[in-house]
Design a protein around this motif. Structure first.
Motif, mmCIF file in Angstrom:
data_model
loop_
_atom_site.group_PDB
_atom_site.id
_atom_site.type_symbol
_atom_site.label_atom_id
_atom_site.label_comp_id
_atom_site.label_asym_id
_atom_site.label_seq_id
_atom_site.Cartn_x
_atom_site.Cartn_y
_atom_site.Cartn_z
ATOM 1 N N THR A 43 52.853 48.716 42.442
ATOM 2 C CA THR A 43 53.363 47.346 42.530
ATOM 3 C C THR A 43 52.245 46.337 42.302
ATOM 4 O O THR A 43 52.385 45.383 41.524
ATOM 5 C CB THR A 43 54.008 47.102 43.907
ATOM 6 N N LEU A 44 51.108 46.540 42.990
ATOM 7 C CA LEU A 44 49.967 45.651 42.835
ATOM 8 C C LEU A 44 49.440 45.690 41.403
ATOM 9 O O LEU A 44 49.082 44.660 40.828
ATOM 10 C CB LEU A 44 48.859 46.061 43.819
ATOM 11 N N SER A 45 49.431 46.879 40.823
ATOM 12 C CA SER A 45 48.979 47.040 39.445
ATOM 13 C C SER A 45 49.864 46.244 38.488
ATOM 14 O O SER A 45 49.363 45.583 37.569
ATOM 15 C CB SER A 45 48.983 48.525 39.068
ATOM 16 N N GLY A 46 51.174 46.307 38.699
ATOM 17 C CA GLY A 46 52.101 45.558 37.855
ATOM 18 C C GLY A 46 51.858 44.064 37.904
ATOM 19 O O GLY A 46 51.904 43.374 36.880
ATOM 20 N N ILE A 47 51.575 43.567 39.114
ATOM 21 C CA ILE A 47 51.310 42.125 39.285
ATOM 22 C C ILE A 47 50.029 41.734 38.558
ATOM 23 O O ILE A 47 49.965 40.711 37.857
ATOM 24 C CB ILE A 47 51.206 41.781 40.783
ATOM 25 N N ILE A 48 48.981 42.564 38.725
ATOM 26 C CA ILE A 48 47.697 42.269 38.084
ATOM 27 C C ILE A 48 47.832 42.300 36.567
ATOM 28 O O ILE A 48 47.346 41.413 35.858
ATOM 29 C CB ILE A 48 46.618 43.274 38.547
ATOM 30 N N LEU A 49 48.515 43.324 36.056
ATOM 31 C CA LEU A 49 48.653 43.477 34.603
ATOM 32 C C LEU A 49 49.527 42.387 33.995
ATOM 33 O O LEU A 49 49.420 42.084 32.809
ATOM 34 C CB LEU A 49 49.238 44.852 34.269
ATOM 35 N N GLU A 50 50.409 41.805 34.814
ATOM 36 C CA GLU A 50 51.266 40.723 34.330
ATOM 37 C C GLU A 50 50.433 39.490 34.002
ATOM 38 O O GLU A 50 50.735 38.738 33.067
ATOM 39 C CB GLU A 50 52.312 40.376 35.401
ATOM 40 N N ALA A 51 49.352 39.271 34.793
ATOM 41 C CA ALA A 51 48.550 38.063 34.633
ATOM 42 C C ALA A 51 47.204 38.311 33.952
ATOM 43 O O ALA A 51 46.667 37.417 33.287
ATOM 44 C CB ALA A 51 48.308 37.426 36.005
ATOM 45 N N LEU A 52 46.646 39.531 34.121
ATOM 46 C CA LEU A 52 45.311 39.823 33.610
ATOM 47 C C LEU A 52 45.332 41.148 32.838
ATOM 48 O O LEU A 52 46.352 41.824 32.796
ATOM 49 C CB LEU A 52 44.312 39.913 34.778
ATOM 50 N N ASN A 53 44.192 41.522 32.245
ATOM 51 C CA ASN A 53 44.162 42.808 31.552
ATOM 52 C C ASN A 53 43.773 43.931 32.508
ATOM 53 O O ASN A 53 43.414 43.686 33.659
ATOM 54 C CB ASN A 53 43.251 42.762 30.316
ATOM 55 N N TRP A 54 43.802 45.175 32.013
ATOM 56 C CA TRP A 54 43.621 46.359 32.859
ATOM 57 C C TRP A 54 42.258 46.420 33.533
ATOM 58 O O TRP A 54 42.110 47.049 34.591
ATOM 59 C CB TRP A 54 43.836 47.625 32.035
ATOM 60 N N ARG A 55 41.244 45.787 32.960
ATOM 61 C CA ARG A 55 39.903 45.840 33.546
ATOM 62 C C ARG A 55 39.867 45.224 34.945
ATOM 63 O O ARG A 55 39.042 45.611 35.787
ATOM 64 C CB ARG A 55 38.880 45.143 32.640
ATOM 65 N N TRP A 56 40.768 44.283 35.187
ATOM 66 C CA TRP A 56 40.799 43.648 36.500
ATOM 67 C C TRP A 56 41.317 44.580 37.591
ATOM 68 O O TRP A 56 41.158 44.295 38.774
ATOM 69 C CB TRP A 56 41.637 42.361 36.429
ATOM 70 N N LEU A 57 41.917 45.695 37.203
ATOM 71 C CA LEU A 57 42.298 46.699 38.188
ATOM 72 C C LEU A 57 41.059 47.246 38.887
ATOM 73 O O LEU A 57 41.122 47.690 40.045
ATOM 74 C CB LEU A 57 43.063 47.845 37.518
ATOM 75 N N PHE A 58 39.934 47.221 38.193
ATOM 76 C CA PHE A 58 38.660 47.679 38.762
ATOM 77 C C PHE A 58 37.855 46.521 39.339
ATOM 78 O O PHE A 58 37.231 46.655 40.398
ATOM 79 C CB PHE A 58 37.853 48.416 37.692
ATOM 80 N N PHE A 59 37.857 45.385 38.627
ATOM 81 C CA PHE A 59 37.063 44.247 39.093
ATOM 82 C C PHE A 59 37.533 43.745 40.449
ATOM 83 O O PHE A 59 36.717 43.324 41.283
ATOM 84 C CB PHE A 59 37.134 43.100 38.064
ATOM 85 N N ILE A 60 38.849 43.787 40.694
ATOM 86 C CA ILE A 60 39.375 43.292 41.966
ATOM 87 C C ILE A 60 38.999 44.220 43.123
ATOM 88 O O ILE A 60 38.774 43.770 44.254
ATOM 89 C CB ILE A 60 40.908 43.126 41.871
#
Length: 503
Positions: A171-188
């Motif tokens: 769910t969190l991944s979907g929200i992040i990917l909706e607004a940012l690119n996949w790299r932010w899954l790690f940066f956050i």
């Protein structure tokens, strides 16, 4: 105070001094350090899965190749966990935890800045190295700082992390990917990992004893080939990259099984085994191991099969599928601390037996789903199943570990965590195979096997067959649950001073 057994602990003033230090330790900072690090490490395990489609396009790789980000992660964890029993004898609690978090953080940085797939995979494997070291360290630390009658609540809190983090990951991944690119899954995740290292450096205390046991390199090699081969073989079969007849599957499994047999034989002959398999002489620990394998396989049957059923068989959207599965995962995590407290008060039987009954009923109902089954029904069934699993997992695990003597804690936690990894890999491959068999059987009896409607019906038929087999496992678990009884470690002294309460 503690006698030397198998070369793990020493008797005399050193052991007594360490025990006296442990009794004065504040548990709260230790628990906060452990939970904070584990939460983001485990969260990251499921955070990336939603981005696989994007990664296939960006790095121009195939689906089987991108699956290595998941398979490789599981493989490294499966190899490392058994070795933690040896590592905890060579490094302090602080060194193990901070080292694991540094590994995870380095892997996260590499993933975030990865210029190509190879670097992303490398970072992912380094992340897995940190995650593989964390879980046994957490559980071993809890066994050392809490007396048996208070471990249920502590293990329940850990259960919240184990279940809650992966539940909110997609769910969190979907929200992040909706607004940012996949790299932010790690940066956050990165600042939280760094903060966990700093916090642990200040507040985490050493609670384990460094005994520097002899390193048997043959055992390390056999363990790596054994557990690694089994996890890799079953994971490859579960990915559908050739099935059970593919050489990389059956050769890996055969090598794994043979190596594992040789590993066990060698551990029984060594005076200082790397992983002391003699813990299985404790009946409740052995029963715990079997129940955990059954529960993990049942759990992964739902994790894998339900999304396939909802999307492929019932034509739910990805969003609706996520909504249907989220409540169960959240509730599983939230009630884990409650089941832990109930375990401390009532023991395992009043939780595990009702939990396995719920498991049996829900698996039966899942085996009878149809196209007419509503999303509300799926949400309710999945939520009840999650509650049942929460009533089994941590109470059973805590009870089994409570039976062990102090010098066996690291071995017991390493074995149970390893078995869960192996059971997960086996469960995924096993239930996907059964589902595929059910699909093929259904399509062979229809006039137009290429029809979209018939393909959807075949998916439902295959999942029904898989859940029926899952029902058999659940029934076996129910039968075994009637043999469970409360345990206390043989070397636990009721009137021995314990640590101060949480502050």
């Amino acid at each position: 105070m503690f006698q030397k057994q198998g070369g793990v602990f020493v008797s005399g003033s050193n052991s007594t001094s360490i025990h006296n230090e442990i009794t004065e330790i504040k548990r709260a900072p230790i628990m906060i350090s452990l939970i904070m690090g584990a939460f983001f490490a485990i969260l990251n395990e499921t955070l990336l899965n939603v981005a696989f489609t994007d990664l296939i396009v960006e790095f121009n790789v195939s689906a089987p190749t991108i699956q290595w980000l998941a398979t490789g992660f599981m493989l490294v964890v499966g190899i490392l966990v058994p070795i933690t029993a040896l590592l905890t004898g060579w490094f302090t609690t602080r060194q193990m935890f901070i080292g694991a978090m540094i590994l995870f953080t380095i892997g996260t940085i590499i993933c975030g800045f990865a210029p190509n797939f190879s670097f992303l995979l490398l970072g992912r494997l380094i992340q897995a190295g940190g995650t593989g070291l964390l879980m046994p360290v957490m559980m071993n630390t809890i066994l050392l700082i809490y007396p048996p009658h208070k471990r249920g609540g502590a293990m329940g809190t850990i259960g919240l992390v184990i279940m809650f983090a992966p539940a909110i990951g997609p769910t969190l991944s979907g929200i992040i990917l909706e607004a940012l690119n996949w790299r932010w899954l790690f940066f956050i995740v990165l600042p939280f990992a760094v903060f966990s290292i700093v916090f642990a450096s200040i507040y985490l205390k050493n609670v384990s004893e460094v005994t520097k046991p002899k390193v048997d390199f043959i055992s390390v090699i056999l363990s790596t080939l054994g557990f690694g081969g089994i996890v890799f073989g079953f994971s490859s079969a579960g990915e559908g990259s050739g099935g059970w007849t593919h050489p990389e599957v059956y050769i890996s499994v055969i090598v794994g099984i043979v190596s594992l047999i040789l590993f066990v034989i060698r551990q029984l002959r060594l005076e200082e085994p790397m992983l002391d398999v003699r813990v299985f002489k404790y009946p409740m620990f052995a029963l715990t191991a079997v129940l955990l394998i059954i529960t993990m396989m049942t759990l992964f049957s739902t994790i894998i099969l339900l999304p396939m059923l909802l999307r492929g068989g019932l034509a739910f959207t990805a969003f609706m599928t996520g909504i249907a599965l989220l409540p169960g995962g959240l509730i599983n995590g939230l009630i884990s601390p409650i089941t832990g407290k109930l375990f401390d008060k009532f023991g395992p039987r009043k939780l595990v037996i009702p939990g396995t009954i719920i498991l049996v009923v829900i698996m039966y109902l899942f085996s009878n789903v149809t196209k007419e089954t509503s999303i509300i029904t799926f949400i309710v069934l999945h939520t009840l199943l999650s509650i049942g699993i929460a009533m089994i997992m941590m109470p059973t695990q805590t009870n089994g570990l409570n039976e062990l003597t102090r010098n066996h804690y690291s071995h017991g936690t390493a074995i149970l965590n390893t078995l869960q990894q192996v059971a997960a890999a086996i469960g995924v491959a096993f239930f996907i195979s059964i589902m595929s068999t059910g699909q093929s059987r259904y399509l062979s009896g229809v006039d137009d096997p290429t029809s979209a409607n018939e393909i959807a019906n075949s998916m439902i038929s295959g999942v029904q067959m898989a859940f029926t087999v899952g029902l058999v496992f659940a029934i076996i678990g129910l039968i075994l649950s009637f043999f469970i009884k409360r345990t206390v470690a043989p070397d636990y002294v009721e009137n021995e001073p314990v640590q101060k309460p949480l502050h």
